[in-house]
Design a protein around this motif. Structure first.
Motif, PDB file in Angstrom:
ATOM      1  N   VAL A   1       0.846  -1.131   0.064  1.00  0.00           N
ATOM      2  CA  VAL A   1       0.044   0.052   0.114  1.00  0.00           C
ATOM      3  C   VAL A   1       0.663   1.118  -0.042  1.00  0.00           C
ATOM      4  O   VAL A   1       0.600   2.169  -0.864  1.00  0.00           O
ATOM      5  CB  VAL A   1      -0.969   0.087   1.222  1.00  0.00           C
ATOM      6  CG1 VAL A   1      -1.549   1.457   1.459  1.00  0.00           C
ATOM      7  CG2 VAL A   1      -2.025  -1.183   1.153  1.00  0.00           C
ATOM      8  N   TRP A   2       1.833   1.401   0.711  1.00  0.00           N
ATOM      9  CA  TRP A   2       2.739   2.516   0.924  1.00  0.00           C
ATOM     10  C   TRP A   2       3.684   2.514  -0.218  1.00  0.00           C
ATOM     11  O   TRP A   2       3.576   3.847  -0.477  1.00  0.00           O
ATOM     12  CB  TRP A   2       3.643   2.326   2.268  1.00  0.00           C
ATOM     13  CG  TRP A   2       2.916   2.824   3.281  1.00  0.00           C
ATOM     14  CD1 TRP A   2       2.517   2.056   4.368  1.00  0.00           C
ATOM     15  CD2 TRP A   2       2.446   4.169   3.613  1.00  0.00           C
ATOM     16  NE1 TRP A   2       1.536   2.855   5.342  1.00  0.00           N
ATOM     17  CE2 TRP A   2       1.784   4.044   4.799  1.00  0.00           C
ATOM     18  CE3 TRP A   2       2.261   5.282   3.257  1.00  0.00           C
ATOM     19  CZ2 TRP A   2       0.932   5.213   5.812  1.00  0.00           C
ATOM     20  CZ3 TRP A   2       1.768   6.512   3.695  1.00  0.00           C
ATOM     21  CH2 TRP A   2       0.855   6.217   4.964  1.00  0.00           C
ATOM     22  N   GLY A   3       3.941   1.618  -0.893  1.00  0.00           N
ATOM     23  CA  GLY A   3       4.714   1.452  -2.135  1.00  0.00           C
ATOM     24  C   GLY A   3       4.086   2.106  -3.166  1.00  0.00           C
ATOM     25  O   GLY A   3       4.524   2.940  -4.147  1.00  0.00           O
TER      26      GLY A   3
ATOM     27  N   LEU B   1       3.365   5.895  -2.620  1.00  0.00           N
ATOM     28  CA  LEU B   1       4.646   6.632  -2.805  1.00  0.00           C
ATOM     29  C   LEU B   1       4.938   6.771  -4.662  1.00  0.00           C
ATOM     30  O   LEU B   1       5.180   7.827  -5.065  1.00  0.00           O
ATOM     31  CB  LEU B   1       6.048   5.881  -2.263  1.00  0.00           C
ATOM     32  CG  LEU B   1       7.280   6.390  -2.582  1.00  0.00           C
ATOM     33  CD1 LEU B   1       7.337   7.831  -1.848  1.00  0.00           C
ATOM     34  CD2 LEU B   1       8.466   5.530  -2.022  1.00  0.00           C
ATOM     35  N   CYS B   2       4.482   5.880  -5.130  1.00  0.00           N
ATOM     36  CA  CYS B   2       4.595   5.729  -6.628  1.00  0.00           C
ATOM     37  C   CYS B   2       3.666   6.661  -7.333  1.00  0.00           C
ATOM     38  O   CYS B   2       4.023   7.626  -8.147  1.00  0.00           O
ATOM     39  CB  CYS B   2       4.584   4.342  -7.355  1.00  0.00           C
ATOM     40  SG  CYS B   2       5.846   3.384  -7.183  1.00  0.00           S
ATOM     41  N   LEU B   3       2.472   6.488  -6.946  1.00  0.00           N
ATOM     42  CA  LEU B   3       1.474   7.406  -7.571  1.00  0.00           C
ATOM     43  C   LEU B   3       1.381   9.015  -7.025  1.00  0.00           C
ATOM     44  O   LEU B   3       1.114   9.997  -7.837  1.00  0.00           O
ATOM     45  CB  LEU B   3      -0.098   7.042  -7.157  1.00  0.00           C
ATOM     46  CG  LEU B   3      -0.404   5.797  -7.805  1.00  0.00           C
ATOM     47  CD1 LEU B   3      -1.707   5.139  -7.021  1.00  0.00           C
ATOM     48  CD2 LEU B   3      -0.505   5.738  -9.200  1.00  0.00           C
TER      49      LEU B   3
ATOM     50  N   VAL C   1       4.566  10.581  -5.763  1.00  0.00           N
ATOM     51  CA  VAL C   1       5.934  11.163  -5.998  1.00  0.00           C
ATOM     52  C   VAL C   1       6.486  10.874  -7.314  1.00  0.00           C
ATOM     53  O   VAL C   1       6.657  11.684  -7.949  1.00  0.00           O
ATOM     54  CB  VAL C   1       6.929  10.544  -4.807  1.00  0.00           C
ATOM     55  CG1 VAL C   1       8.145  11.408  -4.909  1.00  0.00           C
ATOM     56  CG2 VAL C   1       6.287  11.415  -3.472  1.00  0.00           C
ATOM     57  N   LEU C   2       6.740   9.588  -7.487  1.00  0.00           N
ATOM     58  CA  LEU C   2       7.471   9.185  -8.717  1.00  0.00           C
ATOM     59  C   LEU C   2       6.826   9.671  -9.916  1.00  0.00           C
ATOM     60  O   LEU C   2       7.574  10.062 -10.771  1.00  0.00           O
ATOM     61  CB  LEU C   2       7.730   7.648  -8.699  1.00  0.00           C
ATOM     62  CG  LEU C   2       8.432   7.147  -7.373  1.00  0.00           C
ATOM     63  CD1 LEU C   2       8.829   5.690  -7.331  1.00  0.00           C
ATOM     64  CD2 LEU C   2      10.074   7.988  -7.395  1.00  0.00           C
ATOM     65  N   TYR C   3       5.475   9.208 -10.243  1.00  0.00           N
ATOM     66  CA  TYR C   3       4.906   9.510 -11.340  1.00  0.00           C
ATOM     67  C   TYR C   3       4.745  11.052 -11.735  1.00  0.00           C
ATOM     68  O   TYR C   3       4.876  11.576 -12.838  1.00  0.00           O
ATOM     69  CB  TYR C   3       3.266   8.733 -11.574  1.00  0.00           C
ATOM     70  CG  TYR C   3       3.565   7.674 -12.126  1.00  0.00           C
ATOM     71  CD1 TYR C   3       4.299   7.233 -13.209  1.00  0.00           C
ATOM     72  CD2 TYR C   3       2.660   6.375 -11.435  1.00  0.00           C
ATOM     73  CE1 TYR C   3       4.234   6.003 -13.857  1.00  0.00           C
ATOM     74  CE2 TYR C   3       2.787   5.184 -12.359  1.00  0.00           C
ATOM     75  CZ  TYR C   3       3.334   5.198 -13.304  1.00  0.00           C
ATOM     76  OH  TYR C   3       3.520   3.685 -14.027  1.00  0.00           O
ATOM     77  N   PRO C   4       4.619  11.810 -10.481  1.00  0.00           N
ATOM     78  CA  PRO C   4       4.290  13.087 -10.890  1.00  0.00           C
ATOM     79  C   PRO C   4       5.831  13.455 -11.158  1.00  0.00           C
ATOM     80  O   PRO C   4       5.986  14.573 -12.117  1.00  0.00           O
ATOM     81  CB  PRO C   4       4.023  13.855  -9.541  1.00  0.00           C
ATOM     82  CG  PRO C   4       2.998  12.851  -9.085  1.00  0.00           C
ATOM     83  CD  PRO C   4       3.748  11.518  -9.373  1.00  0.00           C
ATOM     84  N   VAL C   5       6.940  13.172 -10.618  1.00  0.00           N
ATOM     85  CA  VAL C   5       8.116  13.665 -11.156  1.00  0.00           C
ATOM     86  C   VAL C   5       8.597  13.281 -12.051  1.00  0.00           C
ATOM     87  O   VAL C   5       9.111  13.757 -13.149  1.00  0.00           O
ATOM     88  CB  VAL C   5       9.424  13.046  -9.945  1.00  0.00           C
ATOM     89  CG1 VAL C   5      10.714  13.258 -10.520  1.00  0.00           C
ATOM     90  CG2 VAL C   5       8.946  13.814  -8.682  1.00  0.00           C
TER      91      VAL C   5
END
Length: 132
Positions: free
Chosen positions: A27-29, A32-34, A36-40
């Motif tokens: 869930v936390w992964g 984090l992906c949705l 932080v990582l995708y927007p970056v």
């Protein structure tokens, strides 16, 4: 990470069940992906429609291609099972065993590549043995 997993599963004060720990890591992964990582990936410039990663293009490709859907399902199942068994190894044995077994993964992939190259495909696919 392995030591923390062992600590929260074995500690008498906390005693988190292994499947709860496994689920919360997922869930936390995902969060984090949705968030932080995708927007970056969308902000940074790149060759994928002007972005480093275009998740909308990837979604359209996934929805429209059956073979990608099958391989994505196989990949998700493999990652799910790998992480599930990794948490169970930590719970049933220890974080040291988790670390030891985790180091056998690259060797297993390499040995599989050698078998594919020399045994299965007659040296057309896989990895040949060389000094590098």
């Amino acid at each position: 990470q392995f030591v923390f997993e062992e600590k929260v599963m074995v500690n008498d004060e906390i005693k988190v069940p292994p499947l709860l720990l496994f689920g919360m890591e997922g869930v936390w992964g995902t969060i984090l992906c949705l968030t932080v990582l995708y927007p970056v990936g969308c902000i940074l410039p790149g060759n994928d429609n002007g972005m480093l990663e275009d998740p909308w293009n990837a979604w359209v490709l996934l929805k429209s291609t059956r073979s990608i859907q099958v391989f994505m399902g196989i990949y998700l199942l493999a990652v799910f099972l790998y992480n599930l068994f990794a948490v169970l190894v930590t719970f049933l044995l220890s974080s040291i065993w988790h670390s030891i077994l985790d180091n056998f993964r690259p060797m297993t992939v390499w040995m599989t590549d050698l078998c594919i190259y020399y045994v299965i495909t007659s040296q057309s696919f896989g990895e040949p043995w060389n000094k590098y």
